[in-house]
Design an enzyme around this catalytic site. Structure first.
Site, PDB file in Angstrom:
ATOM      1  N   ASP A  18      -5.028 -10.710  -0.774  1.00 62.24           N
ATOM      2  CA  ASP A  18      -3.592 -11.334  -0.629  1.00 62.24           C
ATOM      3  C   ASP A  18      -2.785 -10.784  -1.849  1.00 62.24           C
ATOM      4  OD1 ASP A  18      -1.627 -12.550   0.680  1.00 62.24           O
ATOM      5  OD2 ASP A  18      -2.207 -14.556  -0.365  1.00 62.24           O
ATOM      6  N   HIS A  19      -1.404 -10.510  -1.698  1.00 58.65           N
ATOM      7  CA  HIS A  19      -0.661 -10.128  -2.596  1.00 58.65           C
ATOM      8  C   HIS A  19      -1.093  -9.262  -3.908  1.00 58.65           C
ATOM      9  CE1 HIS A  19       1.446 -13.680  -1.056  1.00 58.65           C
ATOM     10  NE2 HIS A  19       2.630 -13.231  -1.675  1.00 58.65           N
ATOM     11  N   HIS A  71       5.014  -0.334  -0.392  1.00 63.34           N
ATOM     12  CA  HIS A  71       5.829  -1.187   0.391  1.00 63.34           C
ATOM     13  C   HIS A  71       4.805  -2.097   0.946  1.00 63.34           C
ATOM     14  CE1 HIS A  71       3.949   1.963   2.907  1.00 63.34           C
ATOM     15  NE2 HIS A  71       3.872   0.775   3.919  1.00 63.34           N
ATOM     16  N   HIS A  89       3.185  -4.861   3.761  1.00 59.29           N
ATOM     17  CA  HIS A  89       2.885  -5.539   5.090  1.00 59.29           C
ATOM     18  C   HIS A  89       2.469  -6.699   5.029  1.00 59.29           C
ATOM     19  CE1 HIS A  89       3.472  -1.453   7.242  1.00 59.29           C
ATOM     20  NE2 HIS A  89       2.639  -0.992   6.104  1.00 59.29           N
ATOM     21  N   HIS A 109       0.735  -1.177   0.093  1.00 57.59           N
ATOM     22  CA  HIS A 109      -0.105   0.044   0.009  1.00 57.59           C
ATOM     23  C   HIS A 109       0.928   1.222   0.046  1.00 57.59           C
ATOM     24  CE1 HIS A 109      -0.468   0.974   4.634  1.00 57.59           C
ATOM     25  NE2 HIS A 109       0.773   0.585   4.168  1.00 57.59           N
ATOM     26  N   CYS A 148       5.166   4.728   5.242  1.00 58.07           N
ATOM     27  CA  CYS A 148       3.950   4.223   4.624  1.00 58.07           C
ATOM     28  C   CYS A 148       3.610   5.025   3.660  1.00 58.07           C
ATOM     29  CB  CYS A 148       2.779   3.942   5.720  1.00 58.07           C
ATOM     30  SG  CYS A 148       2.809   2.642   6.588  1.00 58.07           S
ATOM     31  N   GLU A 185      -1.294  -4.668  11.557  1.00 55.59           N
ATOM     32  CA  GLU A 185      -0.344  -4.306  10.525  1.00 55.59           C
ATOM     33  C   GLU A 185       1.149  -4.590  10.565  1.00 55.59           C
ATOM     34  OE1 GLU A 185      -1.045  -0.417   7.625  1.00 55.59           O
ATOM     35  OE2 GLU A 185       0.287   0.035   9.327  1.00 55.59           O
TER      36      GLU A 185
HETATM   37 NI    NI Z   1       2.463   0.773   5.501  1.00 55.60          NI
END
Ligand code: NI
Length: 137
Positions: free
Chosen positions: A82-83, A42, A44, A17, A36, A127
């Site tokens: 996911d992914h 990047h 998580h 995100h 972030c 997170e």
């Molecule tokens: Ni982040």
């Protein structure tokens, strides 16, 4: 007296995100969102804990069949996120900042719509190991 029991299912998904406010400069977004806000995104490793509360069925003894709950989370949440790059790949976050707060609300709404109204639902999302959110608050 009918006694309620909470049943939990823990799941996991990876997603990328970027947190930012459109119209702010990269510097303003960095100031607010830190790493972030990295313009190149990047990832998580999200940990998801779904809590369902209800009265065990007199026949089966189940609040909800865990294999049903697990399949529901997989089909409705994991397959969707996911992914994925949450900003770019999902309609849910195309114009909604994918903070942990907003992600937990989206997941709650998705699952709430699929569960029997007699069951209570609570969703917790990690997170990082140390940062997590929960809805309802
Ligand atoms: Ni982040």
């Amino acid at each position: 007296m009918e006694r309620k029991v909470a049943i939990f299912r823990k799941e996991h998904f990876n997603a990328a995100h970027r947190l930012y406010v459109p119209g702010w400069t990269d510097e303003q977004n960095l100031e607010q969102f830190g790493k972030c806000s990295n313009p190149h995104y990047h990832g998580h490793n999200y940990e998801l804990i779904v809590k369902v509360t209800g009265t065990p069925d007199p026949k089966t003894g189940y609040v909800i069949n865990l294999s049903v709950l697990s399949s529901l989370i997989r089909a409705q949440v994991l397959d969707r996120f996911d992914h994925k790059n949450l900003n770019l790949d999902t309609k849910e976050f195309a114009s909604l900042n994918p903070t942990a707060e907003n992600i937990v609300l989206v997941i709650y709404d998705i699952l709430r719509a699929q569960l029997d109204p007699s069951l209570d639902l609570s969703v917790r999302l990690y997170e990082t190991d140390r940062n997590f959110v929960e809805y309802p608050a």
